[in-house]
Design a protein around this motif. Structure first.
Motif, short mmCIF file in Angstrom:
data_model
loop_
_atom_site.label_atom_id
_atom_site.label_comp_id
_atom_site.label_asym_id
_atom_site.label_seq_id
_atom_site.Cartn_x
_atom_site.Cartn_y
_atom_site.Cartn_z
N HIS A 105 -8.92 -1.01 -3.70
CA HIS A 105 -9.72 0.23 -3.62
C HIS A 105 -10.62 0.35 -4.86
O HIS A 105 -10.81 1.45 -5.40
CB HIS A 105 -8.81 1.46 -3.52
N ASP A 142 -6.50 -1.12 3.16
CA ASP A 142 -5.12 -1.61 2.97
C ASP A 142 -4.66 -2.53 4.10
O ASP A 142 -3.72 -3.30 3.93
CB ASP A 142 -4.14 -0.43 2.90
N HIS A 182 -2.17 -1.90 -6.93
CA HIS A 182 -3.17 -2.58 -6.08
C HIS A 182 -4.50 -1.84 -6.05
O HIS A 182 -5.49 -2.36 -5.56
CB HIS A 182 -2.62 -2.77 -4.65
N ASN A 227 3.48 0.28 0.16
CA ASN A 227 2.05 0.26 -0.16
C ASN A 227 1.58 1.63 -0.65
O ASN A 227 0.76 1.75 -1.56
CB ASN A 227 1.27 -0.16 1.09
FE FE Z 1 -3.89 1.23 -0.81
#
Ligand code: FE
Ligand code: FES
Length: 343
Positions: free
Chosen positions: A185, A298, A180, A174
């Motif tokens: 975010h 996350d 992502h 991650n």
């Molecule tokens: Fe993240």
């Protein structure tokens, strides 16, 4: 800060003191078990690392010790005991253990010399960057360096511990993943209108995995309200220690050292050491709150992986070009022969 000690402590009480995951790569590596400031002289705490229960304590002389959390007399938790001077006293029969783990006093028999085998299992410890590291085996390398910590041009901070119900490698993946950003975010590290990731280079070398010049569009990288591209470089120096450098053409630079400690194959604790060569006027609380917010964003996905273990040997997931950094990371883990936490 997301304080997670209680969740962690309750899980530790159910565990065994004999680590079942003696994967030599992880066993011989350094893992963070505490922040130095959270361990004042005369205090102790318990921790679980690689399914092994530990007691972490600091003597009045400032020295930190990490031992198996088991009294060799009747096998109760030493973490139920207390620190007295530079010794640890078991709560059950009051046996006293010196800094080497040797029993030096048996209160029921003051003149009785404690047997040689009355010795607690001890582990090697390093204290760096306000973090306490332990190695359960024989360390093959030093702890990963964070040179910015001692540089006056950088403003440094430490956040965590973040308890995550996630496999540690998943947490590192991650960290290495920029695709992502717009979705998790958005408005901070990425923009839903610009989710494209251009090709970038990744290599495996003697230092680990190195991904370079990853361009990411951010909505307000300089605090001016104007979006621009920033560049990320990533390193995975150890299976559970990664580092990033984010920089901009204007000279702003941020680095993050990401230490992920495996509690078990499916739980970890993360610690972030950061440095900025800008934003010197922003308070520590604001910097910390920002980092906590990103980690919290996350969590939902990180804790939802199914399976939780990393499928290195099972063809369960598909890949796209922007997964290159995590794909190379998986390739490297395979080369290292990692088995713990792996499917
Ligand atoms: Fe993240
Ligand atoms: Fe620790 Fe007896 S069990 S002193």
């Amino acid at each position: 800060m997301i304080q997670t000690t209680d969740r962690h402590a309750s899980s530790a009480t159910e565990s065994s003191t004999n680590g079942k995951g003696k994967d030599p790569v992880l066993w011989n590596d350094w893992h963070v078990v505490a922040k130095g400031v959270d361990l004042q002289p005369g205090t102790l705490m318990k921790f679980r690392l690689l399914d092994t229960d530990l007691v972490v304590w600091r003597g009045e002389d400032g020295q930190v010790h990490v031992w198996a959390d088991r009294c060799p007399h009747r096998s109760v938790r030493l973490s139920n005991g207390k620190v007295e001077g530079n010794t640890l006293v078991c709560s059950y029969h009051g046996m006293v253990y010196n800094p080497e783990g040797q029993c030096i006093k048996v209160p029921a028999h003051p003149s009785y010399p404690p047997p040689k085998q009355a010795c607690v299992r001890t582990f090697q410890v390093r204290e760096r960057y306000n973090l306490v590291y332990v190695c359960l085996g024989e360390p093959e390398k030093d702890v990963v360096a964070f040179p910015e910590w001692d540089e006056s041009t950088y403003r440094c901070y430490l956040t965590g511990p973040y308890f995550i119900q996630s496999n540690g490698y998943r947490a590192i993946e991650n960290f290495l993943d920029v695709a992502h950003f717009p979705f998790i975010h958005g408005g901070i590290l990425g923009d839903l209108d610009k989710p494209e990731i251009e090709d970038y280079e990744v290599v495996i070398n003697e230092a680990g995995v190195f991904a370079k010049d990853i361009r990411v569009w951010q909505p307000d990288p300089y605090g001016t309200g104007v979006g621009d591209y920033v560049i990320y470089d990533y390193w995975a120096f150890r299976p559970l220690t990664a580092y990033l450098r984010k920089y901009s053409p204007n000279g702003d630079c941020l680095t993050l050292l990401y230490n992920v400690t495996p509690i078990s194959e499916e739980e970890c604790v993360a610690w972030m050491s950061g440095s900025l060569n800008y934003a010197h006027s922003i308070s520590d609380e604001e910097v910390q709150a920002f980092q906590d917010k990103i980690v919290l964003q996350d969590l939902n996905n990180l804790e939802s992986h199914f399976p939780k273990k990393l499928p290195l040997n099972a063809p369960l997931e598909f890949h796209v070009p922007s997964d290159r950094s995590t794909l190379m990371y998986r390739k490297w883990l395979k080369q290292l022969g990692i088995t713990y936490g792996i499917l």
